[in-house]
Design a protein around this motif. Structure first.
Motif, PDB file in Angstrom:
ATOM      1  N   PRO A  64       0.818  -1.217   0.000  1.00  0.00           N
ATOM      2  CA  PRO A  64       0.000   0.000   0.000  1.00  0.00           C
ATOM      3  C   PRO A  64       0.851   1.265   0.000  1.00  0.00           C
ATOM      4  N   SER A  65       0.201   2.368  -0.352  1.00  0.00           N
ATOM      5  CA  SER A  65       0.865   3.663  -0.313  1.00  0.00           C
ATOM      6  C   SER A  65       0.191   4.554   0.731  1.00  0.00           C
ATOM      7  N   GLU A  66       0.839   5.643   1.062  1.00  0.00           N
ATOM      8  CA  GLU A  66       0.394   6.581   2.086  1.00  0.00           C
ATOM      9  C   GLU A  66      -1.080   6.951   1.912  1.00  0.00           C
ATOM     10  N   GLY A  67      -1.844   6.825   3.004  1.00  0.00           N
ATOM     11  CA  GLY A  67      -3.230   7.260   3.032  1.00  0.00           C
ATOM     12  C   GLY A  67      -4.218   6.315   2.383  1.00  0.00           C
ATOM     13  N   GLN A  68      -3.752   5.207   1.877  1.00  0.00           N
ATOM     14  CA  GLN A  68      -4.632   4.287   1.153  1.00  0.00           C
ATOM     15  C   GLN A  68      -5.604   3.581   2.102  1.00  0.00           C
ATOM     16  N   SER A  69      -6.820   3.381   1.622  1.00  0.00           N
ATOM     17  CA  SER A  69      -7.858   2.654   2.339  1.00  0.00           C
ATOM     18  C   SER A  69      -7.984   1.274   1.708  1.00  0.00           C
ATOM     19  N   ILE A  70      -7.893   0.228   2.534  1.00  0.00           N
ATOM     20  CA  ILE A  70      -7.847  -1.152   2.053  1.00  0.00           C
ATOM     21  C   ILE A  70      -8.874  -1.981   2.812  1.00  0.00           C
ATOM     22  N   THR A  71      -9.721  -2.679   2.064  1.00  0.00           N
ATOM     23  CA  THR A  71     -10.725  -3.546   2.667  1.00  0.00           C
ATOM     24  C   THR A  71     -10.215  -4.981   2.665  1.00  0.00           C
ATOM     25  N   LEU A  72     -10.269  -5.619   3.824  1.00  0.00           N
ATOM     26  CA  LEU A  72      -9.847  -7.006   3.977  1.00  0.00           C
ATOM     27  C   LEU A  72     -11.044  -7.912   3.725  1.00  0.00           C
ATOM     28  N   GLN A  73     -10.870  -8.933   2.886  1.00  0.00           N
ATOM     29  CA  GLN A  73     -11.946  -9.870   2.576  1.00  0.00           C
ATOM     30  C   GLN A  73     -11.561 -11.279   3.071  1.00  0.00           C
TER      31      GLN A  73
END
Length: 79
Positions: A64-73
């Motif tokens: 990921p990069s700075e500030g990224q929003s990531i959803t875990l599935q």
């Protein structure tokens, strides 16, 4: 760097959200994969099948990069 991890269901409980009901703010080092970040925060990577970010499905090797929003599935279960 700061990223935001999101999860629902049982993963949400393990994620221990602090921003809202689904989201946790994570401070991590640049260049780490999602798999490494999950290990750092005490979540077994086997509980995550893939991640979703920026409209795309990514594997646990995603960096990921700075500030990224990531959803875990989680893996799909049923019968």
């Amino acid at each position: 760097m700061v990223i935001y991890l999101k999860a629902g269901s049982e993963l949400r409980e393990r994620l221990n959200p602090d921003i809202d009901y689904y989201t946790r703010r994570i401070e991590t080092e640049e260049g780490k994969t999602i798999r490494e970040i999950l290990g750092d925060i005490g979540i077994n990577p086997a509980l995550v099948a893939f991640v979703y970010t920026s409209g795309k499905v990514k594997g646990l090797q995603f960096i990921p990069s700075e500030g990224q929003s990531i959803t875990l599935q989680p893996p799909v279960a049923g019968g």
